[in-house]
Motif scaffolding. Structure first.
Motif, PDB file in Angstrom:
ATOM      1  N   SER A  47      49.166 -12.200 101.372  1.00 51.03           N
ATOM      2  CA  SER A  47      48.265 -13.278 100.954  1.00 51.03           C
ATOM      3  C   SER A  47      48.826 -14.006  99.739  1.00 51.03           C
ATOM      4  N   VAL A  48      49.382 -13.247  98.795  1.00 52.45           N
ATOM      5  CA  VAL A  48      49.984 -13.856  97.604  1.00 52.45           C
ATOM      6  C   VAL A  48      51.189 -14.691  98.014  1.00 52.45           C
ATOM      7  N   LYS A  49      52.023 -14.153  98.880  1.00 53.95           N
ATOM      8  CA  LYS A  49      53.210 -14.902  99.344  1.00 53.95           C
ATOM      9  C   LYS A  49      52.790 -16.217  99.992  1.00 53.95           C
ATOM     10  N   LYS A  50      51.801 -16.152 100.905  1.00 55.87           N
ATOM     11  CA  LYS A  50      51.335 -17.359 101.603  1.00 55.87           C
ATOM     12  C   LYS A  50      50.746 -18.359 100.614  1.00 55.87           C
ATOM     13  N   TYR A  51      49.967 -17.872  99.653  1.00 53.08           N
ATOM     14  CA  TYR A  51      49.371 -18.752  98.649  1.00 53.08           C
ATOM     15  C   TYR A  51      50.460 -19.476  97.858  1.00 53.08           C
ATOM     16  N   LEU A  52      51.477 -18.724  97.429  1.00 52.30           N
ATOM     17  CA  LEU A  52      52.557 -19.323  96.660  1.00 52.30           C
ATOM     18  C   LEU A  52      53.318 -20.351  97.497  1.00 52.30           C
ATOM     19  N   GLU A  53      53.600 -20.013  98.765  1.00 56.24           N
ATOM     20  CA  GLU A  53      54.302 -20.945  99.655  1.00 56.24           C
ATOM     21  C   GLU A  53      53.490 -22.228  99.856  1.00 56.24           C
ATOM     22  N   ASP A  54      52.180 -22.065 100.100  1.00 53.19           N
ATOM     23  CA  ASP A  54      51.306 -23.227 100.327  1.00 53.19           C
ATOM     24  C   ASP A  54      51.232 -24.136  99.106  1.00 53.19           C
ATOM     25  N   ASN A  55      51.479 -23.567  97.923  1.00 52.86           N
ATOM     26  CA  ASN A  55      51.419 -24.339  96.689  1.00 52.86           C
ATOM     27  C   ASN A  55      52.808 -24.686  96.144  1.00 52.86           C
ATOM     28  N   GLY A  56      53.842 -24.570  97.004  1.00 52.62           N
ATOM     29  CA  GLY A  56      55.196 -24.956  96.628  1.00 52.62           C
ATOM     30  C   GLY A  56      55.829 -24.091  95.560  1.00 52.62           C
ATOM     31  N   ARG A  57      55.394 -22.842  95.464  1.00 58.19           N
ATOM     32  CA  ARG A  57      55.949 -21.921  94.474  1.00 58.19           C
ATOM     33  C   ARG A  57      56.607 -20.758  95.211  1.00 58.19           C
ATOM     34  N   GLU A  58      57.697 -20.271  94.651  1.00 61.20           N
ATOM     35  CA  GLU A  58      58.382 -19.129  95.252  1.00 61.20           C
ATOM     36  C   GLU A  58      58.211 -17.917  94.351  1.00 61.20           C
ATOM     37  N   PRO A  59      57.925 -16.765  94.939  1.00 60.00           N
ATOM     38  CA  PRO A  59      57.797 -15.564  94.098  1.00 60.00           C
ATOM     39  C   PRO A  59      59.062 -15.326  93.293  1.00 60.00           C
ATOM     40  N   ARG A  60      58.892 -15.017  92.003  1.00 59.77           N
ATOM     41  CA  ARG A  60      60.052 -14.777  91.139  1.00 59.77           C
ATOM     42  C   ARG A  60      60.651 -13.401  91.376  1.00 59.77           C
ATOM     43  N   TYR A  61      59.822 -12.451  91.722  1.00 60.65           N
ATOM     44  CA  TYR A  61      60.285 -11.075  91.854  1.00 60.65           C
ATOM     45  C   TYR A  61      60.200 -10.675  93.314  1.00 60.65           C
ATOM     46  N   LEU A  62      61.202 -11.065  94.065  1.00 61.82           N
ATOM     47  CA  LEU A  62      61.200 -10.829  95.507  1.00 61.82           C
ATOM     48  C   LEU A  62      61.822  -9.489  95.847  1.00 61.82           C
ATOM     49  N   ASN A  63      61.314  -8.898  96.938  1.00 60.81           N
ATOM     50  CA  ASN A  63      61.981  -7.731  97.488  1.00 60.81           C
ATOM     51  C   ASN A  63      62.756  -8.192  98.731  1.00 60.81           C
ATOM     52  N   LYS A  64      63.240  -7.268  99.527  1.00 59.27           N
ATOM     53  CA  LYS A  64      64.049  -7.640 100.697  1.00 59.27           C
ATOM     54  C   LYS A  64      63.299  -8.510 101.692  1.00 59.27           C
ATOM     55  N   SER A  65      61.979  -8.319 101.803  1.00 61.31           N
ATOM     56  CA  SER A  65      61.205  -9.115 102.762  1.00 61.31           C
ATOM     57  C   SER A  65      60.711 -10.431 102.154  1.00 61.31           C
ATOM     58  N   LYS A  66      61.253 -10.797 100.989  1.00 66.26           N
ATOM     59  CA  LYS A  66      60.928 -12.068 100.318  1.00 66.26           C
ATOM     60  C   LYS A  66      59.447 -12.193  99.973  1.00 66.26           C
ATOM     61  N   THR A  67      58.852 -11.074  99.573  1.00 70.04           N
ATOM     62  CA  THR A  67      57.461 -11.054  99.128  1.00 70.04           C
ATOM     63  C   THR A  67      57.427 -10.513  97.706  1.00 70.04           C
ATOM     64  N   PRO A  68      56.312 -10.701  96.989  1.00 71.73           N
ATOM     65  CA  PRO A  68      56.210 -10.065  95.671  1.00 71.73           C
ATOM     66  C   PRO A  68      56.448  -8.557  95.811  1.00 71.73           C
ATOM     67  N   GLY A  69      57.244  -8.012  94.933  1.00 71.18           N
ATOM     68  CA  GLY A  69      57.673  -6.622  95.066  1.00 71.18           C
ATOM     69  C   GLY A  69      56.726  -5.595  94.468  1.00 71.18           C
ATOM     70  N   ARG A  70      57.210  -4.355  94.457  1.00 74.16           N
ATOM     71  CA  ARG A  70      56.428  -3.229  93.969  1.00 74.16           C
ATOM     72  C   ARG A  70      56.040  -3.400  92.503  1.00 74.16           C
ATOM     73  N   SER A  71      56.964  -3.948  91.706  1.00 69.95           N
ATOM     74  CA  SER A  71      56.664  -4.111  90.279  1.00 69.95           C
ATOM     75  C   SER A  71      55.507  -5.088  90.082  1.00 69.95           C
ATOM     76  N   TRP A  72      55.430  -6.143  90.926  1.00 74.14           N
ATOM     77  CA  TRP A  72      54.296  -7.060  90.813  1.00 74.14           C
ATOM     78  C   TRP A  72      53.001  -6.333  91.173  1.00 74.14           C
ATOM     79  N   PHE A  73      53.014  -5.555  92.270  1.00 74.15           N
ATOM     80  CA  PHE A  73      51.818  -4.857  92.717  1.00 74.15           C
ATOM     81  C   PHE A  73      51.335  -3.862  91.662  1.00 74.15           C
TER      82      PHE A  73
END
Length: 194
Positions: A47-73
């Motif tokens: 949901s966070v990934k989709k929200y960021l994409e919809d608002n033209g923002r890319e997660p800064r702390y990506l994991n291999k699947s290009k989503t917010p990683g464990r440290s963000w969670f």
């Protein structure tokens, strides 16, 4: 002040979201848990990934699947101590619909039936009062960890489809302490005979 120096503070990476955006997520998680549909970690991250994409923002702390990683969670849970992660117990839709009011109404109906049929003496004889409890043992129980309120002392429940195979056990006891042999219900198998 010595405690404010950068060397003495534990630095955490900033969040992917602004404070007001995280507060909306927190409200959503708590509301979903209250309604019996707790949010899984994966749903939150996607949901966070989709929200960021919809608002033209890319997660800064990506994991291999290009989503917010464990440290963000983990940081999200630290920033919002009103949410905790816990293993959910599965609960069917029918069982989730049981309320205290419905239980009281059922007992009132039974008492009315006893009175109408002059059967109140049953309630004074412990050999004629039985309590039965059905337990279902899922053959493939998977519910996983979900998010919900920290203050909740109760278990988290997640509604599941009642279509999964299970073995059902019916245990019955009388008020005077006698045990009725348990009834076992196994998954239905259609047998063809020639």
């Amino acid at each position: 002040m010595a405690g404010d120096s950068p060397c003495c503070r534990k630095m955490e990476p900033p969040s992917e979201l602004f404070e007001n955006e995280e507060n909306v997520l927190v409200s959503w998680i708590l509301a979903m848990a209250k309604r019996g549909f707790p949010v899984h970690k994966t749903n939150l991250i996607m949901s966070v990934k989709k929200y960021l994409e919809d608002n033209g923002r890319e997660p800064r702390y990506l994991n291999k699947s290009k989503t917010p990683g464990r440290s963000w969670f983990e940081g999200f849970l630290k920033r919002h101590p009103e949410i905790k992660q816990k293993h959910a117990e599965s609960l069917s839709k029918a069982r989730a619909a049981v309320t205290q009011d419905r239980i009281h109404r059922w007992f009132d109906e039974i008492l009315d039936y006893f009175k109408e049929n002059n059967l109140q003496d049953i309630l004074r004889d412990p050999t004629r009062i039985f309590n039965g409890d059905e337990s279902g043992f899922m053959l493939c129980p998977k519910s996983g960890n979900v998010l919900g309120p920290t203050k909740s002392k109760e278990d988290f429940y997640q509604r599941v489809s009642a279509e999964k195979e299970q073995i059902t056990v019916m245990d019955t006891f009388s008020a005077d302490g006698k045990i009725v042999p348990p009834m076992l219900i196994f998954p239905y198998k259609k047998m063809f005979y020639v």
